[in-house]
Scaffold this motif. Structure first.
Motif, PDB file in Angstrom:
ATOM      1  N   VAL A   1       0.849  -1.190   0.000  1.00 52.08           N
ATOM      2  CA  VAL A   1       0.000   0.000   0.000  1.00 52.08           C
ATOM      3  C   VAL A   1       0.886   1.241   0.000  1.00 52.08           C
ATOM      4  CG1 VAL A   1      -1.713   1.270   1.336  1.00 52.08           C
ATOM      5  CG2 VAL A   1      -1.803  -1.247   1.227  1.00 52.08           C
ATOM      6  N   ASP A   2       0.645   2.130  -0.951  1.00 54.25           N
ATOM      7  CA  ASP A   2       1.458   3.348  -1.045  1.00 54.25           C
ATOM      8  C   ASP A   2       0.559   4.546  -1.287  1.00 54.25           C
ATOM      9  OD1 ASP A   2       4.213   1.947  -1.305  1.00 54.25           O
ATOM     10  OD2 ASP A   2       3.039   1.033  -2.901  1.00 54.25           O
ATOM     11  N   PHE A   3       0.449   5.395  -0.280  1.00 51.38           N
ATOM     12  CA  PHE A   3      -0.265   6.657  -0.462  1.00 51.38           C
ATOM     13  C   PHE A   3       0.776   7.768  -0.395  1.00 51.38           C
ATOM     14  CE2 PHE A   3      -3.723   4.052   1.530  1.00 51.38           C
ATOM     15  CZ  PHE A   3      -4.455   3.905   0.369  1.00 51.38           C
ATOM     16  N   ILE A   4       0.859   8.547  -1.454  1.00 52.85           N
ATOM     17  CA  ILE A   4       1.912   9.543  -1.593  1.00 52.85           C
ATOM     18  C   ILE A   4       1.265  10.916  -1.554  1.00 52.85           C
ATOM     19  CG2 ILE A   4       3.810  10.342  -3.045  1.00 52.85           C
ATOM     20  CD1 ILE A   4       3.512   7.479  -4.421  1.00 52.85           C
ATOM     21  N   THR A   5       1.578  11.668  -0.539  1.00 52.19           N
ATOM     22  CA  THR A   5       0.928  12.968  -0.347  1.00 52.19           C
ATOM     23  C   THR A   5       1.953  14.078  -0.529  1.00 52.19           C
ATOM     24  OG1 THR A   5      -0.622  11.982   1.209  1.00 52.19           O
ATOM     25  CG2 THR A   5      -0.341  14.372   1.306  1.00 52.19           C
ATOM     26  N   PRO A   6       1.740  14.959  -1.510  1.00 52.97           N
ATOM     27  CA  PRO A   6       2.682  16.078  -1.687  1.00 52.97           C
ATOM     28  C   PRO A   6       2.687  16.972  -0.445  1.00 52.97           C
ATOM     29  CG  PRO A   6       1.172  15.918  -3.566  1.00 52.97           C
ATOM     30  CD  PRO A   6       0.649  15.012  -2.496  1.00 52.97           C
ATOM     31  N   GLU A   7       3.886  17.264   0.026  1.00 51.84           N
ATOM     32  CA  GLU A   7       4.013  18.282   1.066  1.00 51.84           C
ATOM     33  C   GLU A   7       4.277  19.625   0.366  1.00 51.84           C
ATOM     34  OE1 GLU A   7       6.590  18.922   5.109  1.00 51.84           O
ATOM     35  OE2 GLU A   7       7.698  18.646   3.251  1.00 51.84           O
ATOM     36  N   THR A   8       5.346  19.652  -0.393  1.00 50.81           N
ATOM     37  CA  THR A   8       5.682  20.804  -1.219  1.00 50.81           C
ATOM     38  C   THR A   8       5.944  20.281  -2.625  1.00 50.81           C
ATOM     39  OG1 THR A   8       8.068  20.629  -0.903  1.00 50.81           O
ATOM     40  CG2 THR A   8       6.833  21.840   0.779  1.00 50.81           C
ATOM     41  N   ASP A   9       6.445  21.144  -3.499  1.00 50.60           N
ATOM     42  CA  ASP A   9       6.723  20.700  -4.860  1.00 50.60           C
ATOM     43  C   ASP A   9       7.835  19.657  -4.899  1.00 50.60           C
ATOM     44  OD1 ASP A   9       4.815  22.449  -5.626  1.00 50.60           O
ATOM     45  OD2 ASP A   9       6.178  23.955  -6.429  1.00 50.60           O
ATOM     46  N   THR A  10       8.652  19.628  -3.883  1.00 47.48           N
ATOM     47  CA  THR A  10       9.783  18.693  -3.901  1.00 47.48           C
ATOM     48  C   THR A  10       9.891  17.889  -2.607  1.00 47.48           C
ATOM     49  OG1 THR A  10      11.222  20.464  -3.141  1.00 47.48           O
ATOM     50  CG2 THR A  10      11.178  20.043  -5.520  1.00 47.48           C
ATOM     51  N   SER A  11       8.750  17.647  -1.968  1.00 46.14           N
ATOM     52  CA  SER A  11       8.789  16.758  -0.793  1.00 46.14           C
ATOM     53  C   SER A  11       7.435  16.102  -0.602  1.00 46.14           C
ATOM     54  CB  SER A  11       9.208  17.521   0.467  1.00 46.14           C
ATOM     55  OG  SER A  11       8.297  18.545   0.768  1.00 46.14           O
ATOM     56  N   ILE A  12       7.475  14.950   0.009  1.00 50.86           N
ATOM     57  CA  ILE A  12       6.244  14.161   0.169  1.00 50.86           C
ATOM     58  C   ILE A  12       6.152  13.547   1.559  1.00 50.86           C
ATOM     59  CG2 ILE A  12       6.056  13.509  -2.261  1.00 50.86           C
ATOM     60  CD1 ILE A  12       7.325  10.799  -1.514  1.00 50.86           C
ATOM     61  N   TRP A  13       4.932  13.249   1.930  1.00 49.56           N
ATOM     62  CA  TRP A  13       4.648  12.346   3.039  1.00 49.56           C
ATOM     63  C   TRP A  13       4.292  11.012   2.399  1.00 49.56           C
ATOM     64  CZ3 TRP A  13       6.161  14.388   7.357  1.00 49.56           C
ATOM     65  CH2 TRP A  13       6.104  15.766   7.537  1.00 49.56           C
ATOM     66  N   TYR A  14       5.093  10.032   2.713  1.00 49.41           N
ATOM     67  CA  TYR A  14       4.940   8.742   2.047  1.00 49.41           C
ATOM     68  C   TYR A  14       4.409   7.725   3.055  1.00 49.41           C
ATOM     69  CZ  TYR A  14       6.415   4.365  -0.229  1.00 49.41           C
ATOM     70  OH  TYR A  14       6.447   3.105  -0.757  1.00 49.41           O
ATOM     71  N   PHE A  15       3.129   7.373   2.889  1.00 51.11           N
ATOM     72  CA  PHE A  15       2.502   6.363   3.748  1.00 51.11           C
ATOM     73  C   PHE A  15       2.616   5.016   3.052  1.00 51.11           C
ATOM     74  CE2 PHE A  15       0.589  10.423   4.697  1.00 51.11           C
ATOM     75  CZ  PHE A  15       0.490  10.431   6.080  1.00 51.11           C
ATOM     76  N   TRP A  16       3.371   4.138   3.657  1.00 51.48           N
ATOM     77  CA  TRP A  16       3.585   2.829   3.062  1.00 51.48           C
ATOM     78  C   TRP A  16       3.080   1.756   4.034  1.00 51.48           C
ATOM     79  CZ3 TRP A  16       6.354  -0.024   6.445  1.00 51.48           C
ATOM     80  CH2 TRP A  16       7.188   0.659   7.337  1.00 51.48           C
ATOM     81  N   GLY A  17       2.752   0.617   3.491  1.00 52.81           N
ATOM     82  CA  GLY A  17       2.321  -0.471   4.366  1.00 52.81           C
ATOM     83  C   GLY A  17       2.064  -1.736   3.573  1.00 52.81           C
ATOM     84  N   MET A  18       1.585  -2.749   4.258  1.00 56.10           N
ATOM     85  CA  MET A  18       1.292  -4.015   3.605  1.00 56.10           C
ATOM     86  C   MET A  18       0.036  -4.611   4.224  1.00 56.10           C
ATOM     87  SD  MET A  18       3.873  -7.197   2.907  1.00 56.10           S
ATOM     88  CE  MET A  18       4.769  -6.462   1.541  1.00 56.10           C
ATOM     89  N   ALA A  19      -0.869  -4.988   3.350  1.00 58.72           N
ATOM     90  CA  ALA A  19      -2.091  -5.678   3.783  1.00 58.72           C
ATOM     91  C   ALA A  19      -1.976  -7.141   3.348  1.00 58.72           C
ATOM     92  CB  ALA A  19      -3.312  -5.025   3.143  1.00 58.72           C
ATOM     93  N   ARG A  20      -2.274  -8.036   4.264  1.00 55.97           N
ATOM     94  CA  ARG A  20      -2.138  -9.459   3.906  1.00 55.97           C
ATOM     95  C   ARG A  20      -3.371 -10.221   4.384  1.00 55.97           C
ATOM     96  NH1 ARG A  20       0.115  -9.376   8.919  1.00 55.97           N
ATOM     97  NH2 ARG A  20      -0.396 -11.196  10.197  1.00 55.97           N
ATOM     98  N   ASN A  21      -3.668 -11.321   3.725  1.00 53.11           N
ATOM     99  CA  ASN A  21      -4.812 -12.120   4.147  1.00 53.11           C
ATOM    100  C   ASN A  21      -4.419 -13.527   4.581  1.00 53.11           C
ATOM    101  OD1 ASN A  21      -4.211 -13.098   1.672  1.00 53.11           O
ATOM    102  ND2 ASN A  21      -6.309 -13.075   0.890  1.00 53.11           N
ATOM    103  N   PHE A  22      -3.221 -13.630   5.161  1.00 52.19           N
ATOM    104  CA  PHE A  22      -2.887 -14.900   5.812  1.00 52.19           C
ATOM    105  C   PHE A  22      -2.500 -14.583   7.253  1.00 52.19           C
ATOM    106  CE2 PHE A  22       1.732 -14.287   5.577  1.00 52.19           C
ATOM    107  CZ  PHE A  22       1.883 -13.489   4.459  1.00 52.19           C
ATOM    108  N   ASN A  23      -2.884 -15.475   8.161  1.00 55.71           N
ATOM    109  CA  ASN A  23      -2.625 -15.260   9.584  1.00 55.71           C
ATOM    110  C   ASN A  23      -2.895 -13.822  10.022  1.00 55.71           C
ATOM    111  OD1 ASN A  23      -1.830 -17.888   9.734  1.00 55.71           O
ATOM    112  ND2 ASN A  23       0.377 -17.453   9.749  1.00 55.71           N
ATOM    113  N   PRO A  24      -4.054 -13.287   9.725  1.00 51.98           N
ATOM    114  CA  PRO A  24      -4.300 -11.859  10.004  1.00 51.98           C
ATOM    115  C   PRO A  24      -4.267 -11.545  11.498  1.00 51.98           C
ATOM    116  CG  PRO A  24      -6.353 -12.951   9.376  1.00 51.98           C
ATOM    117  CD  PRO A  24      -5.252 -13.930   9.102  1.00 51.98           C
TER     118      PRO A  24
END
Lengths: 352, 352, 352
Positions: C255-278
Motif C-alpha cells: 500500500v502506497d499513499f503519496i501525499t505532496p508536502e511541497t513541490d519537492t517533498s512528500i509524506w509517504y505512507f507505506w504499508g502491507m495488507a495481507r490475508n494470511f494469519n491476520p
C-alpha cells in the motif's frame, strides 16, 4: 525595519572579557572589544586589508589585532599599525558610538553625530545597592516587534507559562493601556488570588507566607526602540497591592532589551531586578535560572509565529484590547521610523 | 569564475578504490570510477535513464552500473547495456578527459579537444624514490582565489599558525615577488633565527640538532590554474641556507592543489614532499598529521572571510607588498579567463 | 503541480491522538485535530489572532485552543471563544474537508464544494477481519511523481533492494502496462524461480516451505492522484500463480499513499495488507519492520535524483518499456491538472 538613531544593548561586559566579540546588530556586522584604558569600542567586523572578520583576532594593548595578517585596528576604525607596513594611507573602517552603562554595552548604528549618551535609558536599579540584578541572553528567530507584542500582552502567560507564572485570573482581568509620549504602559491588576508557583517561591525568598491570598500586578512599560520593563509582584491581599509596604510584598522589575540582529532575528537580553535580599547571590542565581526556563518557553512559539507570518505576509492580524500595548508600541516605532526616513532619506536607504 | 581549459586535481586514487566517487568540480557534478583495465574514467553524475546519480551505483567489469535500474555506463559516456533493453539509441552523457598521474587523478572540465595530458604539471618528487609524500584533502567554503592568496602570503603564519610554524621574523622579512610567464614566485629568507616547533621536529627527523640558529626560507610558486608549490626549509645558520648541503638542512615542498567545487567552495589537496628519510613511513605519517592540524587552522578564517566578502561585495581590499604574490596570481588567472572567453564565448557562457 | 480536487492521506489516527498535528499538505499549512464527538477536523495552522500556529496549542472539549493567548478554534474555522473577548466578528480561517476512513485521515485541499467522501478509494482489506495491515510514514525530499515512477517500475528492486526482494529474474521479465480509464496497471510475472529472502520469510509465515521453486507476481495499480497499490506474492510453482489456492501461496498488497508536502517533498505512507494469519500481530510487526527497512533504501536515491533534476531541469529522461507505468500515470495526472486549470483558473492559480 528598525530605528537606527537609537541605543541598543549590544552585549554584556563579560562577553568582551579578554577577547573581541563579533555580533550582528541591525544587519551590520560589528566587533566589540576593550580598547585603551579598558574603554569599550565597536568597529566594523571587516579588516580593511583582506576582509577577514576582526573578531577572529585578539586584543593587544588596547588595539584589535587581525588574526589573519596582524593589522592593528584602533577604536576609531583607523589602522594603528601593521607589521612591515606604513599604514597612514590605509582606509578606515566604520566605528560605532558605543557606551558601557548600567551593566550593559550599548551601541548606536545610525548617524554617529546624533549619538548622545544621555539618551541611554536611566536604570535606577542598576546602580543602587538596594537592588540585585540577574539575567541572560537568548537568540530568537523573530522580528523584534513580535517580542515587544509578547511582552506587552502577558495574557500569554496563562498558556505559554502555565506551570510557573500563568494563572486563569490573568486573562480574566482586562488590561489597560495608556500612551505617554513615547512611552506605552499596559497595566493589569488582580486582587485576592492565589500566587502561582514562581511567586510562591519569591514570597518565600522574601520570608513571607506562600499560601495566603495575594494581590498581583503587572505594569509593562515600553520605551523605544524596543525596551520593555515590567513591574511585577504580589502583596499579601489587602495590604495595598503595588503600593503595599515592602514587608508585605515580593516585587521586581522584569527587564527586556530587544536588539534586532536581522529583520527576522533578535538578541534578547532578559533579566530581573529586585529590591529584596539584594545581597543574596544564591537567590539571584535561582531566580535567573527560573526566569531563564520560563522565558525559553516563548522561543518556539515566537519562531513559529515568524515563519507563519513570512509564509502568509498579507494576512491581517487581530488587534484586541489585550493587544493594545503592542499596537501602541508599534505606532511609536512607526512614527520614529517615519521621522528617520524624512530626516535623512539617504541614510535610511543605506540602513535597509 | 575559474579557468576551464586546464587540469584540476579531482581526487586521489584511494577515493575510487572499489567504488565510484561523486564529486562536483567547477560546478559540474561528475562521477569518477575505474573503468576497463583499471583506467580511470569520469562522466556526468547523471543517469540518462531517470536522472539518478550514477555515483550511488557500483562498478562491475569496468562498467559503471546505475544503482537504480541497472543501466551500464561506459567510460565514454555511452550506455553499454541495460537489462532487457536495446541501448543503441540511448543518449550519451558527457565524458570528461581524465588522467591518473603523480599520485593524483586530474580532470579537464573545459573543451575536451584541448585536453592535452602533457599540460599536467611535472612533479619530479612524485616519481622519485629519494622523495616521500604525504597529504590530505579539505573541503573549504571559499573562492579558490582566497586560498591562493593565503598560500602566496605566508605572513599569516605568524597569526594563524603561531604555535607551529609562525614566528615574528616572518613578518619582519619583506617578501619579494616576481613573475615569470604564468608562474608567480614569492620568496622570503630569514637568517640566523631560531626554528619554530614544526621545524625543530623536522630537524630532529633529519638527525640534526634542533636548538641552534638556522636560516629559513619560503619560496612560493603559483602556476595556473591554482597550484601552489612552496619550497620551505631550515638549514643550520651560515651553511648556505636554501643552497646548503643536504646534511645541514631539513627541507621540503609544500604541495597545494586547489580545485574549485563551486564559486565559493573548493577541494583543497594539501601535502608535503620531502627528500630526507623518504623510506620512513612513520615520519611521513607524523608530518602529515602535523601539517593537517596546521592547515586546518586556516579554514575558519577563510570561510569567515568569504562570508564577509559576500556580504560586502563592493569593498575594495588592500594590496600591500605582502599581497604581491596573490595579486600577481590573480592577474595571471584574469588573463587566462579573458583568453578563454574570447576564444570561445559560447563555451564560457555555458561554463558559468 | 499536483491535483487539488482530490483526497490525500494526511495522517493516521494515532498522530492526532490527544494532541493536534501540524502538517503541510500541497503547500498548505494545516492543523489536524479531534473536534467534538471525536470527529476529525482540519483548519489552517494559523491563529487569526496573532498568526501563531494552532498546532502548538491543545484540544479542549473538541475545540482547538491556541497555545499563545487561548483563542478557541472550532472545526469549522470559526473562532468559538476567547478569554475576555467577544469573538463574533473575528475573521474565520479556512477549514478543510477531512474524513477518517480505512484507518487513514484524508484531506481535500481543493474546492470544498467538490469534496465528495464517496471519492475516497475503497480499501476492502481495511475493513475485513480476514486481512491484517501494518505500515509507516516516511518524509522524502522528492516530487511525488518520482515516487510514483519508483513504484510503477519494480525493476529497481534488483538494484536498490538486492538483499531482500530483488532478484535478477525481475529485470529479465518484461512488464506489461495497460491503462483503464484513470487506472494504470503494470504487471510482471516470473515463473519457476527461487524466492528471495523476504518472500522466503513470508512463506514460512504462512507455514509453507521456503526452499521450493515458486511463481512470483507483481501487479502495480496506480490511481489518481498518487495512490499505488501493488498485489505481490509467490505461490509454489505450478499451482496457478496469482490464482493459486490460498494454501499454496503467500501474497499481500503493498500500500502506497503519496501525499505532496511541497513541490519537492512528500509524506509517504507505506504499508502491507495481507490475508494470511491476520490475527498474528507479531507477524504484522515483523513484516512492517522488514518493509520499513526495505523502503528506506529508496530514500537516498530518490532525494539524490530530485537534486539532480533540479540542477539539470532541461534534461529529457528516457521512457523505456519498464517506465511505462510511470509514464502512463503521469499522463493521467497531467490530464487531471489540465482539467482543474480549465475548470477553475483562479483557484488553480492560487493553488500554485
Amino acid at each position: 525595519m528598525f530605528p537606527k538613531n537609537t541605543w541598543y544593548v549590544a552585549c554584556t561586559p563579560d562577553e568582551i572579557d579578554g577577547k573581541p566579540l563579533g555580533r550582528t546588530v541591525c544587519n551590520e556586522k560589528i566587533v566589540f572589544f576593550r580598547a585603551e584604558e579598558g574603554k569599550v569600542a565597536a568597529v566594523e567586523d571587516f579588516c580593511p586589508h583582506r576582509g577577514a572578520p576582526l573578531s577572529l583576532g585578539f586584543v593587544r594593548d588596547g588595539q584589535l589585532v587581525c588574526g589573519y595578517h596582524g593589522l592593528e585596528m584602533s577604536c576609531s576604525g583607523k589602522c594603528s599599525s601593521m607589521p612591515g607596513q606604513r599604514v597612514r594611507g590605509f582606509p578606515s573602517i566604520r566605528a560605532y558610538p558605543v557606551e558601557e552603562r548600567h551593566g550593559f554595552i550599548w551601541v548606536w548604528t545610525g548617524d554617529a553625530e546624533q549619538a548622545d549618551p544621555a539618551l541611554i535609558p536611566e536604570l535606577h536599579w542598576a546602580n543602587d545597592p538596594a537592588w540585585a540584578y540577574g539575567g541572560g541572553l537568548y537568540h530568537v528567530g523573530c522580528d523584534y516587534r513580535l517580542m515587544v507584542d509578547n511582552l506587552m500582552d502577558l495574557t500569554h502567560e496563562t498558556y505559554v507559562h502555565a506551570s510557573s507564572i500563568g494563572q486563569p485570573e490573568i486573562e480574566e482581568s482586562a488590561p489597560e493601556t495608556k500612551v505617554d509620549g513615547d512611552e506605552v504602559i499596559t497595566s493589569r491588576y488582580m486582587e485576592n488570588i492565589s500566587a502561582p508557583p514562581f511567586w510562591q517561591a519569591a514570597l518565600r525568598g522574601n520570608n513571607l507566607p506562600d499560601d495566603q491570598p495575594v494581590d498581583r500586578w503587572q505594569v509593562c512599560r515600553f520605551t523605544p526602540p524596543s525596551h520593555v520593563l515590567i513591574d511585577v509582584g504580589v502583596a499579601l491581599a489587602g495590604k495595598g497591592g503595588i503600593d503595599a509596604p515592602a514587608e508585605f510584598k515580593a516585587s521586581s522589575t522584569v527587564v527586556d532589551f530587544i536588539t534586532p540582529e536581522t529583520d527576522t532575528s533578535i538578541w534578547y537580553f532578559w533579566g530581573m531586578a529586585r529590591n529584596f535580599n539584594p545581597e543574596d547571590q544564591e537567590l539571584t542565581d535561582r531566580i535567573r535560572e527560573g526566569q531563564g526556563t520560563i522565558f525559553a518557553e516563548d522561543l518556539e512559539i515566537l519562531e513559529a509565529q515568524q515563519q507563519n507570518l513570512l509564509k502568509y505576509p498579507d494576512r491581517k492580524l487581530l488587534m484586541l484590547n489585550i493587544d493594545g500595548g503592542g499596537v501602541q508600541a508599534r505606532r511609536v516605532i512607526d512614527r520614529i521610523l517615519k521621522e528617520e526616513q524624512s530626516a535623512s532619506p539617504s541614510t535610511s536607504a543605506k540602513a535597509g
